[in-house]
Design a protein around this motif. Structure first.
Motif, PDB file in Angstrom:
ATOM      1  N   ARG A  67      -7.213   3.472   6.914  1.00 23.50           N
ATOM      2  CA  ARG A  67      -6.947   2.119   6.480  1.00 23.50           C
ATOM      3  C   ARG A  67      -6.734   1.232   7.695  1.00 23.50           C
ATOM      4  N   GLN A 118      -1.720   0.065  -8.297  1.00 18.95           N
ATOM      5  CA  GLN A 118      -1.152   0.349  -6.988  1.00 18.95           C
ATOM      6  C   GLN A 118      -2.227   0.936  -6.078  1.00 18.95           C
ATOM      7  N   ARG A 119      -2.100   0.633  -4.790  1.00 17.42           N
ATOM      8  CA  ARG A 119      -3.060   1.156  -3.813  1.00 17.42           C
ATOM      9  C   ARG A 119      -2.470   2.406  -3.179  1.00 17.42           C
ATOM     10  N   THR A 120      -3.116   3.554  -3.370  1.00 14.59           N
ATOM     11  CA  THR A 120      -2.641   4.815  -2.819  1.00 14.59           C
ATOM     12  C   THR A 120      -3.775   5.481  -2.042  1.00 14.59           C
ATOM     13  N   PRO A 121      -4.025   5.035  -0.815  1.00 14.90           N
ATOM     14  CA  PRO A 121      -5.172   5.534  -0.055  1.00 14.90           C
ATOM     15  C   PRO A 121      -4.988   6.978   0.375  1.00 14.90           C
ATOM     16  N   GLU A 141       0.876  -1.156   0.000  1.00 19.85           N
ATOM     17  CA  GLU A 141       0.000   0.000   0.000  1.00 19.85           C
ATOM     18  C   GLU A 141       0.919   1.213   0.000  1.00 19.85           C
ATOM     19  N   LEU A 186       1.622   5.039   0.628  1.00 22.35           N
ATOM     20  CA  LEU A 186       1.143   6.189   1.376  1.00 22.35           C
ATOM     21  C   LEU A 186       2.050   7.372   1.071  1.00 22.35           C
ATOM     22  N   ASP A 240       5.199  -4.590   2.312  1.00 22.45           N
ATOM     23  CA  ASP A 240       3.760  -4.510   2.595  1.00 22.45           C
ATOM     24  C   ASP A 240       3.248  -3.079   2.563  1.00 22.45           C
ATOM     25  N   GLU A 241       4.128  -2.126   2.882  1.00 22.31           N
ATOM     26  CA  GLU A 241       3.707  -0.736   2.959  1.00 22.31           C
ATOM     27  C   GLU A 241       4.869   0.141   2.522  1.00 22.31           C
TER      28      GLU A 241
END
Length: 306
Positions: free
Chosen positions: A293, A286-289, A3, A5, A254-255
């Motif tokens: 979360r 890609q996960r870009t919250p 993820e 950030l 993971d992050e």
């Protein structure tokens, strides 16, 4: 796949406050942080580098941000071997010799102050940024290892400022050293071609977390005032060139935290938003919250005893 950030190094820089990035009515500490947390899911807290925080301060940080928000917290200067003004130390420690016993006591108070972030799931990592004077070698490795042993059980990231740590002939040893410590190697973006320039290709040394800090590309890197060293407005082209490295780090952890330290008005949040947009369009998987979360995977260590 990590993820990703994205945020900035700090949220109270005077130039940022003067830039107009915060809307009217968001001048007090609480409203600034709450507003920031609506825009980005991670921030670097750099004030603990200059003075030890208090548990009340970090409790307020946790209360003013949504679940899953991350604080990457810089280690106090004494813990990383930087020069530390006597006035920055607690009053009862100012006459103490600058030795390992003092660092151990300072660590205990620093850890106590950060426990509210850890327990609330908002601590991303501790950031140990070591000075340029820490050149690689047995003594330096022993110093870093001692710092890591004090912080056993805490998330721990290391940024070196001497490029010799990542010289091609030394990089495999540095990588293995940090892996052995269960420490995150911090990748950086700086101007290239200077004796103090740091290489951008830094490997992932922890499966849990990778960190990238964008310091800007000022030719005054390593010299001049803080404003001279970090003043830079990233272009879309400069950020696009980082996408392959971002993807490689994301695939290994993971992050992934990406933090902008280019303090020039609102240049840092502008670059952070630009990179968020680029990731959505160029790397859409890609996960870009930007909202709350899950909590971090690491478990909180026991609160330090006095």
């Amino acid at each position: 796949m990590a993820e990703i950030l994205i945020g900035t190094c700090g949220w109270t820089d005077p130039e940022l406050l003067r830039s107009g990035w915060y809307p009217p009515g968001h001048r007090d500490a609480e409203k600034r942080l709450r507003h920031y947390a609506t825009r980005f899911p991670v921030v670097e807290a750099d004030s603990p580098y200059y003075a030890l925080p208090t548990p009340r301060t970090t409790t307020l940080w946790a209360d003013r941000t949504p679940p899953g928000f991350r604080f990457d917290v810089k280690a106090f200067s004494l813990l990383t071997g930087h020069r530390t003004r006597p006035a920055a130390l607690p009053a009862d420690l100012r006459g103490h010799p600058r030795d390992e016993a003092l660092r151990t006591e300072v660590w205990t108070r620093y850890a106590e102050a950060l426990t509210p972030l850890l327990r609330s799931g908002r601590l991303g990592t501790l950031l140990f940024q070591f000075p340029p004077s820490l050149a690689p070698g047995p003594d330096a490795e022993a110093f870093v290892r001692t710092a890591r042993e004090r912080a056993r059980g805490w998330p721990f990231a290391v940024e070196f400022r001497d490029p010799a740590w990542w010289h091609p002939a030394r990089a495999p040893r540095t990588t293995a050293f940090l892996e052995d410590l269960d420490a995150t190697a911090v990748a950086v973006d700086t101007v290239q071609g200077l004796p103090t320039s740091m290489p951008a290709d830094t490997p992932a040394t922890s499966a849990r977390l990778a960190v990238v800090r964008f310091h800007g590309r000022s030719p005054h890197w390593g010299t001049g005032t803080k404003e001279d060293r970090f003043r830079h407005a990233y272009t879309e082209r400069e950020l696009l060139a980082w996408l392959p490295r971002v993807q490689a780090l994301a695939e290994a952890t993971d992050e992934l935290h990406i933090l902008f330290n280019n303090c020039c008005g609102d240049a840092a949040p502008t670059a952070a938003r630009t990179l968020q947009d680029l990731l959505r369009t160029r790397l859409p998987h890609q996960r870009t919250p930007t909202t709350a979360r899950r909590p971090p995977a690491h478990e909180a260590p026991r609160p330090p005893s006095g």
